[in-house]
Design a protein around this motif. Structure first.
Motif, short mmCIF file in Angstrom:
data_model
loop_
_atom_site.label_atom_id
_atom_site.label_comp_id
_atom_site.label_asym_id
_atom_site.label_seq_id
_atom_site.Cartn_x
_atom_site.Cartn_y
_atom_site.Cartn_z
N GLY A 30 -8.31 -2.08 0.57
CA GLY A 30 -9.69 -2.54 0.38
C GLY A 30 -10.50 -1.58 -0.47
N LYS A 70 -1.33 -5.08 2.71
CA LYS A 70 -0.59 -5.71 3.82
C LYS A 70 0.77 -6.22 3.33
CE LYS A 70 -0.93 -9.47 7.19
NZ LYS A 70 -1.78 -10.59 7.67
N ILE A 107 -6.93 -5.68 0.30
CA ILE A 107 -6.43 -5.65 1.68
C ILE A 107 -5.12 -6.43 1.80
CG2 ILE A 107 -6.88 -6.52 4.02
CD1 ILE A 107 -9.84 -5.81 3.55
N ASN A 108 -5.07 -7.63 1.23
CA ASN A 108 -3.86 -8.45 1.32
C ASN A 108 -2.70 -7.82 0.56
OD1 ASN A 108 -5.17 -10.26 2.91
ND2 ASN A 108 -5.25 -11.90 1.40
N THR A 141 -1.62 0.73 4.48
CA THR A 141 -2.81 0.63 5.32
C THR A 141 -3.84 -0.25 4.63
OG1 THR A 141 -2.40 2.84 6.21
CG2 THR A 141 -4.63 1.94 6.46
N MET A 142 -4.27 -1.31 5.32
CA MET A 142 -5.08 -2.35 4.67
C MET A 142 -6.43 -1.83 4.20
SD MET A 142 -4.17 -5.86 6.76
CE MET A 142 -4.54 -5.20 8.38
N VAL A 143 -7.03 -0.92 4.96
CA VAL A 143 -8.36 -0.45 4.55
C VAL A 143 -8.27 0.34 3.25
CG1 VAL A 143 -8.26 1.72 5.86
CG2 VAL A 143 -10.48 0.65 5.39
N SER A 170 -4.00 -1.32 -5.66
CA SER A 170 -3.68 -1.34 -4.24
C SER A 170 -2.20 -1.05 -4.01
CB SER A 170 -4.05 -2.70 -3.64
OG SER A 170 -3.81 -2.72 -2.25
#
Length: 637
Positions: free
Chosen positions: A197, A187, A183-184, A192-194, A237
């Motif tokens: 995740g 960000k 998530i970070n 998109t953070m989700v 990510s």
């Protein structure tokens, strides 16, 4: 008056809130447009002690000086309904974006940017790691005390619901750490953070181990949950972010919500499993092999010494943040990180060095500084010690680092580990694994002693005080000192190249009358502003047109690019530093578009003033017409 009272008095004498049409502030003054001049009492404002000058040229200017004006404007903003505005894009009350942009501009190399990103990903998680680690530390202590050999607690406590709950809560974050890192990461890179995740969940998905292998184009691909560790999560990510941005630019708006996340997850997951996990796994294995097998096991005490002694230099350039995923990977593989306690010895060396300086120093100002930063050093917060004392002095930084090496060498003999990432110093004691608390404490004491002895014998001489304060080693400035005891003259360099002009020739009355301080003005020949001396950036105006620097000996310098340039709304100033940042003589502070400023009708003549001029007997500019940046500009006594 305090700032609140001053703000109230200014508003009252301007005719009250309802008479103020617009109020802005620059780095030295308030600028006010009023609805009716008949309701304004300028004479009363001029009589206020804190007001340096009042100018009425259609727009009323109330000069309060750097720092003061921001606080008073803030009070007006908070205690009235007046909209205090600095520019159309940002304000002095919300300068986080400007500060972040300036900080990013400072990070020029690929490695600096990499470690900054890693820091931004992991630093927000550290409080949770500390809390979870301490809870597990308490649970570990209970386990030890409930051992039949200890005979202190009833062994039945280990079967209690409260004990199991304590352990479960302590393990919550570690069981889902990949999600938070994902998530970070998303960000940090603007995704998109989700989805980030999901990348974290994918790396650690148990189904990967259940499947074991996957046939791809005739090749058997080995699958394993957790392969690649947190490094794999970060890369995966980041890949998701890149895929998401690529797809979003190419799909219709009506299909974006459906297709963009679907394609991102599908393509990103396949690339993660096939490419990222195997490569990240090899990299993490290589890093672990080098640090554990080479530096600690094969290197032994020498490896421990080198790791502890070289950690402080890593801290000064921000590279220490890059070790957080390494520590967490070691914890995941071995249950604890033996690297972290060894590196924590660096802070111990600093503490020992501070004690030595405090004992040897005769300068009262230096002793007071050391006394103020030493307590937090014991608690594992080393930045005030490093940046406030040892690094500016130079040699104590080296002796402190070498002294820490002895503590690191000791701990390397006994395989002392920590169960989580957290603070160092004495605060790390509860985080030490396998009941090795006493060994860690001994290592910490050795690092204290090493830093103390080396600094006391080789690291500190009294004449070094001049590096910090620009004053003689054995004396601090006293009120009423006679001429023979006054500080010897020192100078600051020119921050600009260009033509020198006296302040009294400026069109701006505030600078021309020396209302905010004495100094000189320069009409620049090059669009670059440099630090005139060592110090700390205490003020950065959001527009970038004005920067305040406070030297280590307390001199306050205002660098003001052009006149009335606060009114320029376009980005003609490119900051290279941020507020609270340490700078050295010659560091690039700002680049500015000279042609754009001139074309907009603004005067580029730039005042360089000492805003606390009253603290000095004489401030004399160099007597010449032209000057190069870096040449001597002002001599101060």
């Amino acid at each position: 008056m305090n700032n609140k009272e001053l703000a109230h008095s200014i508003v009252k004498n301007l005719g009250g809130e309802n008479n103020i049409a617009n109020l802005t502030n620059c780095i030295t003054r308030l600028r006010i447009d009023v609805k009716s001049g008949n309701n304004v009492n300028l004479e009363a404002i001029k009589q206020i002690d804190e007001v340096l000058s009042v100018i009425d040229q259609g727009t009323i200017q109330i000069v309060l000086g750097p720092g003061k004006v921001t606080k008073v404007a803030n009070e007006i903003h908070e205690s009235t309904t007046i909209n205090v505005d600095v520019d159309d894009n940002d304000s002095e009350f919300n300068v986080a974006s400007d500060t972040k942009a300036a900080y990013k501009a400072k990070q020029t190399s690929m490695f600096q940017q990499l470690f900054r990103h890693i820091g931004n990903i992991f630093v927000p998680i550290v409080p949770g790691l500390v809390a979870s680690g301490l809870m597990l530390g308490i649970a570990n202590l209970i386990t030890n005390l409930a051992n039949p050999d200890a005979g202190i607690l009833d062994p039945g406590v280990l079967d209690s619901n409260w004990y199991m709950l304590l352990q479960a809560i302590g393990n919550l974050l570690f069981g889902s750490l990949g999600v938070f890192v994902g998530i970070n990461t998303a960000k940090e890179f603007g995704g998109t953070m989700v989805l980030g995740g999901i990348a974290g969940l994918l790396i650690n998905a148990p189904v990967l181990s259940d499947i074991g292998s996957l046939n791809l184009f005739g090749l058997d691909l080995k699958l394993s949950a957790g392969l690649g560790g947190l490094l794999g999560v970060i890369v995966a990510s980041y890949l998701f972010v890149k895929i998401e941005k690529f797809i979003r630019k190419r799909v219709a708006d009506s299909l974006d919500l459906v297709l963009t996340p679907l394609i991102t997850v599908m393509v990103g997951s396949m690339v993660t499993i096939v490419v990222i996990q195997p490569i990240a796994g090899l990299l993490m294995d290589g890093i672990t092999w080098f640090l554990v097998d080479v530096m600690l096991e094969a290197g032994g005490v020498i490896g421990g010494f080198v790791l502890a002694a070289t950690f402080l230099p890593l801290v000064t350039v921000g590279m220490h943040q890059g070790l957080i995923p390494v520590h967490l990977e070691l914890i995941d593989q071995f249950g604890s990180t033996t690297l972290l306690p060894i590196l924590a010895m660096a802070g111990g060396g600093q503490v020992g060095a501070m004690i030595a300086i405090y004992i040897k120093a005769k300068n009262k100002r230096l002793k007071n500084t050391v006394a103020s930063v030493l307590p937090v050093g014991f608690l594992g917060i080393g930045e005030p010690l490093i940046y406030g004392v040892s690094l500016p002095l130079g040699r104590p930084f080296i002796t402190a680092s070498l002294g820490a090496g002895f503590g690191g060498a000791f701990l390397s003999l006994f395989n002392v580990g920590a169960i989580t990432v957290g603070p160092s110093g004495i605060v790390m004691i509860p985080l030490i694994a396998d009941n090795n608390y006493l060994l860690y404490i001994v290592g910490l004491l050795i690092s204290y002693a090493g830093g103390f002895v080396l600094t006391y014998l080789f690291g500190y001489k009294e004449e070094m005080v001049y590096k910090l304060y620009g004053e003689s080693a054995t004396r601090t400035k006293k009120e009423g000192a006679n001429t023979s005891n006054q500080q010897e003259g020192f100078h600051i360099n020119s921050p600009l190249s260009g033509e020198l002009r006296p302040l009294n020739e400026l069109k701006d009355e505030v600078f021309a009358t020396e209302a905010v301080g004495k100094g000189i003005a320069i009409y620049p020949s090059e669009g670059k502003l440099y630090a005139p001396t060592n110090g700390k950036v205490t003020t950065v105006f959001p527009t970038g047109h004005a920067i305040g620097i406070t030297t280590d000996n307390g001199m306050e310098i205002l660098l003001h690019l052009g006149l009335d340039t606060v009114d320029i709304k376009e980005k003609v100033f490119q900051l290279k530093i941020a507020k609270d940042e340490k700078v050295e003589t010659g560091d690039l502070l700002c680049e500015f578009d000279m042609a754009a400023i001139i074309n907009k009708g603004f005067d580029l003549t730039s005042p360089i003033v000492i805003t606390n001029s009253d603290a000095y007997d004489t401030i004399n500019p160099i007597e010449q017409k032209q000057i190069d940046a870096g040449s001597k500009l002002l001599t101060i006594k």
